[in-house]
Each structure stands twice: as C-alpha cells, then as structure tokens.
Scaffold this active site. Structure first.
Site: not given
Length: 604
Positions: A30-32, A143, A145-146, A148, A163
């Site tokens: 992921g981004g992190m 945050d 969303k599907p 997570n 998350d």
C-alpha cells in the site's frame, strides 16, 4: 493479512530481520508499506506483520500515523475488529503485528455473483457491530471501504474491520495522535461523507455512518452511489423496498439528517437481516449429509411400521392429537435456553463447594456438600452423579429445560467450566410416533454448557446429537454472535470453557491428546464478569430429546496482582496431599558385653 495471497503480490522476500518473527510471504502493498504473512516464533502461530516503508520511516508525520493505528487497535478488543499483537522498531523502519486473516476482503465479496441480499445484510450487521464498538470506545475510523473489511475463514467467515491508520480519537488524552489539520480532506473519496471531504478533523461518527451507507448500497447493488442514484430496490430485483429508506438516511448530505449512532442503523436493519450470528451456518459435508439422510430414512421406515401396528388402538387419541398437535419449529439454542421458561424448582446433588480467598469451586457428583440447582422448563431428574432431562412424551411439554447452579459469589479473573454431556433422541412412545407421522421428525436434540448472568446475557457451548457442528453462542449486551466448530462427537462429549485473566474465552472438546479447540477465542475483555450484568453462574440446558450432564465443575480464581495471564489448569481442584510419614528415631546401639577377665593360673 487477507486473501491477498491470491489477489495481490505473493512473492517471497528477504526483509530486514524482526526479532521473534519469521516473515514468509509478501501478501499486500500500500501507500505506507507492506504486509507480510509471518510466524510468531514464541508461539508458532501465523500473524500479519505490517512494515512502514523505510523512506516514510524517516518522516515524522508518517511515523506518527503508524503509531496512531497501533494506538487505535490497542484500544479495541472485539470479534469484528482485527486484533493487534505487537509493535516495534527495527534499524530501518517500524512494524505492527496483527492477527492474520485468511479470508477475502469485502471488495472480493462484492464482486461475487453468488452474493444474495440476505448474505449482504448478514455481513453488514457484523461490520456495524465492529464500528459501533469502536465509536463507543471513542475511535472514529474515517476510512471505511470494502478493502478495509476482511473475512476470517477459520472463524466461519466472520467480518473484521481493519486499517485504522486514519482514525481519530474523541478522547482528548489521545490528541497526540490527532494528525489531521483543519480543512484537510483524508480518506477514500467515493466513501467519504461530504463534510469529511472539506474538513476531516471535525468529522464525527456520522461520517462513518455515511461510509456504511455507501458500503450497504454497494453490497446490495454492486454499484457505488454517485451523484443522483436510484434506490436499491429499483436498481436490482429481489431487494426489500424497506432498505431504500435506510440507505437514503445513511447518505443524507447533512449529518444531522443521518442516523446519530450505528446502533440506530442496526435497529432498522435487524428485522430485515437473517439469523444474527457472527458468521453464516456452515453446511454439512457430503458424508455428514449422507449419514443424516440414512438415519432419517431408517428412522422413518421403522416409525411407519410401528405406527401401523398401533394405529387401530390409537384412533380416538389420534383424532384428539391431530386437533391439538403442531409442528415443532426450530429455535436459536442460546436464546431459547436463557429465555423465560416458568417458575423455578430446586434439585440437589451431592458435591463439593469451596470458597477461599484466592480460589472458589464447585463440583457436582460426589462429596460431602449439597449443590442446589434452580431448574425450569422441562422436568429435571437426578441419576447418581448426573443431571438428566428425560425425553419428551407429550406434545404440550416444554421443549426446553435449564438448570442453574444456585451458588453465588463466584467472582474471579480466571474461570474453568467443564462437564461430560450426551444428547440423544426421545423414546419412541406411541404418541411420539403418531406426531412424527403427522408432522415429520422432531428437531435434533441439543445439550448446552453455559455461563449465565442477568436476563439475556450468556455464553453457551452447544452440542447437537445429530453430529452437526459444535456451536459457541454468546449474547453480552450489544455483543452477540455464534461461532461454529467441528462436527459434534457421537456419544458422550467432554466440553470445556475457560476464561483467562485477559478475558479471552476458549472452548474445547475432548480430553488428553484428543482435546481440541472449537473455533477461535472469544475476546470478552478484562473484568469479563461485568459483561454478564451480574456474577455469572454455571448452568446446563437441553432442547428436545434426552440430555445427560455428568461431572459438572466450575472454578474461578483471582489472578496474581503481578500477572497479566494465568493458567486455567490451576483451577482444577486437587486432592489434599497425603501427610508425610514421620521418621522414627533409630534404636540406641547396643554396647558389646564386657569381656570377663582371664582366669588366674594356679600355682603347682
């Protein structure tokens, strides 16, 4: 940590070493940073290790956000939220260790052509329970969303929210983790509430409710509600029109027009959802279906033959029975066993009772004390060391029976409840045979080992005589659900429920080398007895058929002040040690007799 083993990158990687863990596969990026499937070496269990990107580890803002997710997870302990195991730092980066979830994400479930509206509502109720718990602990996800939402296959498909990297805290004590500046948007645009897109810092729990509305709409229709959208029932056939108003209220642009709490949303969804368990019932295997079918065929043939023999003599009784009888509907075991069953009666069995300052226990079966039980519903008898619920003989008899140990003041941090149980069918009396011919075979018998508190609060470990999966069912206020395990053993089964000092409840079946865990641990939390409303008492119950409970014992123990966990095995009463024999002093040594002086020689 999800089914990304098959949906994302799955390649081995040699990472920076993390003490105590062996990283096996990269299962997500992921981004992190990255998420790895790993093994916790001290316990040999599979976990998920989340590594912060080494470049981002040099940025204080990203490190603070990483620490924030750890703080959010540490504050939460719920079956529908991914649990944190550990956190730490290596020479180059930071890491979180979480429970490993081996199932798919909600994104994959949304894409499945097999997803039905009822299954969608079941998933939604589980997601809502996790989010409602987080809100009650002062944590707003921000945050949802599907991607997570993950599903735990080993827990029967239980939904878990994960998350919490963008979470905010309502408690000022956690303000050091409040990373969002005023007038900054954070989250995923399609699932963000309008006010969160403008000012994420001041968005409250109603922003999560907006995200839940988007997820619900997508689960029902397969589409994300963007701009002007049609109600779910107009978009896809087969959807209950009552869901239109629920979705519309969640997606109101003004937060004041939405549900004020997730509990209110759940109250509207509950009448439309299927059985409110934490996971869908697991279907029987092919071999189990064949066995059950064969038993039913043999039982039905025998019943028909025997009915033909006695039918002439039962003509008058049959007519009366036909007018008054009714088919027995199935029931939710735990709720039925803890409901209102009528006035209590007292039954007494020999046993042992001990109430020390550190450990308290009761044993039923033999001993110098008398253990009283409050029985209600079906009649309960005693046979030697056992409590017995005899088989049903008349159609107007109560199908449910309960016996609660009338022993109070069993406070403690650690508990162990165990017994040998047997569930079997009722005897085939003439009236029972006629009822079977007219209305079909009765439901399978079930026997339960329970901890019960105030009205409606319980944990029940249930065995079904037909060999259906073992079942752990709980209702502790808003926290309720069912966990299914392996098939019930035939004949007598040894069942155990243990709770450690951290409030983690585990269920087991069998003894010795055959002892097996049933499902996943149920995390109740410290001061777990308070979740029952009052100090819980041990109990047994029976639905249908004949039930027998023997060797019942319940022990509680205070955890040492310096310990965080304790061994439940210490609760098992041990017989007093035999006194050591007193060594006898050796007899005094005998002195050798004095020698007589030699005789004097006579002179010649």
């Amino acid at each position: 940590m999800s089914s990304l083993d098959t949906t994302a990158i799955s390649r081995p990687r040699i990472p920076d070493p993390i003490s105590g863990y062996r990283l096996e596969n990269l299962v997500g990026m992921g981004g992190m940073g990255e998420v790895h499937k790993a093994v916790q070496l001290s316990l040999g269990r599979t976990v998920a290790v989340k590594l912060l990107n080494p470049e981002l580890a040099k940025d204080g803002a990203f490190v603070a956000r990483f620490e924030k997710e750890a703080a959010a997870l540490a504050a939460l302990s719920h079956p529908n939220i991914v649990a944190i195991v550990d956190k730490g730092k290596t020479d180059t980066t930071y890491y979180l260790v979480m429970e490993f979830i081996d199932g798919p994400s909600l994104r994959e479930q949304v894409r499945s052509p097999l997803l039905t509206p009822k299954e969608a509502l079941r998933m939604m109720m589980e997601i809502c329970r996790g989010v409602e718990y987080a809100h009650n602990r002062g944590v707003i996800h921000r945050d949802l969303k599907p991607e997570n939402i993950l599903f735990d296959h080993q827990a029967g498909g239980l939904a878990k929210v994960t998350d919490f990297g963008l979470a905010s805290f309502l408690d000022d004590a956690n303000s050091r983790f409040n990373l969002t500046s005023t007038h900054v948007s954070m989250g995923t645009l399609s699932y963000m509430a309008p006010e969160q897109r403008v000012d994420a810092k001041n968005a409250d729990k109603r922003a999560d409710i907006f995200s839940l509305g988007v997820i619900l709409y997508e689960l029902l229709t397969g589409e994300v509600p963007l701009g002007t959208f049609d109600p779910p029932s107009k978009t896809k056939p087969g959807i209950d029109p009552r869901l239109d108003a629920i979705v519309a209220r969640c997606l109101k642009p003004d937060p004041a027009d939405r549900y004020s709490t997730v509990a209110e949303l759940m109250a509207d969804l509950e009448p439309l959802a299927p059985v409110l368990t934490s996971q869908p019932p697991q279907p029987l295997t092919r071999v189990q279906r064949i066995k059950v079918g064969a038993r039913r065929v043999v039982r039905t043939v025998a019943q028909v033959v025997m009915t033909l023999v006695v039918l002439a003599a039962l003509g008058v009784l049959g007519v009366a029975y036909l007018r008054s009888g009714e088919k027995r509907p199935p029931m939710v075991p735990g709720a039925a066993l803890t409901g209102e069953l009528g006035a209590d009666m007292v039954r007494t069995l020999p046993g042992r009772l001990a109430k020390g300052t550190e450990r308290k226990y009761l044993e039923v079966g033999e001993g110098p004390d008398s253990v009283s039980f409050l029985t209600t519903g079906r009649p309960v008898t005693t046979e030697g060391k056992a409590l017995v619920f005899p088989g049903l003989e008349m159609s107007n008899q109560s199908r449910v029976g309960r016996a609660v140990a009338d022993v109070v003041d069993m406070e403690g941090d650690i508990a162990l409840l165990k017994a040998d149980v047997l569930a079997d069918g009722s005897p085939l009396t003439p009236t029972a045979r006629l009822h079977t011919v007219l209305y079909g075979p009765p439901p399978d018998p079930q026997v339960a080992l329970m901890l019960v508190g105030s009205t409606g609060r319980y944990v029940a470990f249930i065995q079904e005589g037909s060999g259906a999966p073992l079942r752990l069912e709980w209702a502790l206020g808003e926290r309720r659900g069912t966990m299914l395990g392996q098939a019930s053993p035939t004949g007598v089964a040894h069942l155990e429920m243990e709770v450690d000092a951290e409030g983690v409840l585990r269920a087991f079946v069998g003894t010795g080398k055959d002892r097996r865990a049933v499902g996943e641990p149920l995390i109740i939390g410290r001061d777990w007895q308070k979740q029952f409303g009052e100090v819980p008492r041990s109990a047994v119950g029976c639905i249908e058929g004949t039930c027998r409970v023997e060797g019942l014992s319940y022990s509680v123990k205070q955890a040492p002040a310096t310990a965080t966990t304790s061994t439940v095995a210490e609760l098992t009463p041990r017989p007093p040690a035999a006194p050591k024999p007193v060594a006898k002093a050796p007899p005094p040594a005998k002195k050798p007799p004095a020698k007589a002086p030699p005789p004097k020689k006579k002179g010649r």
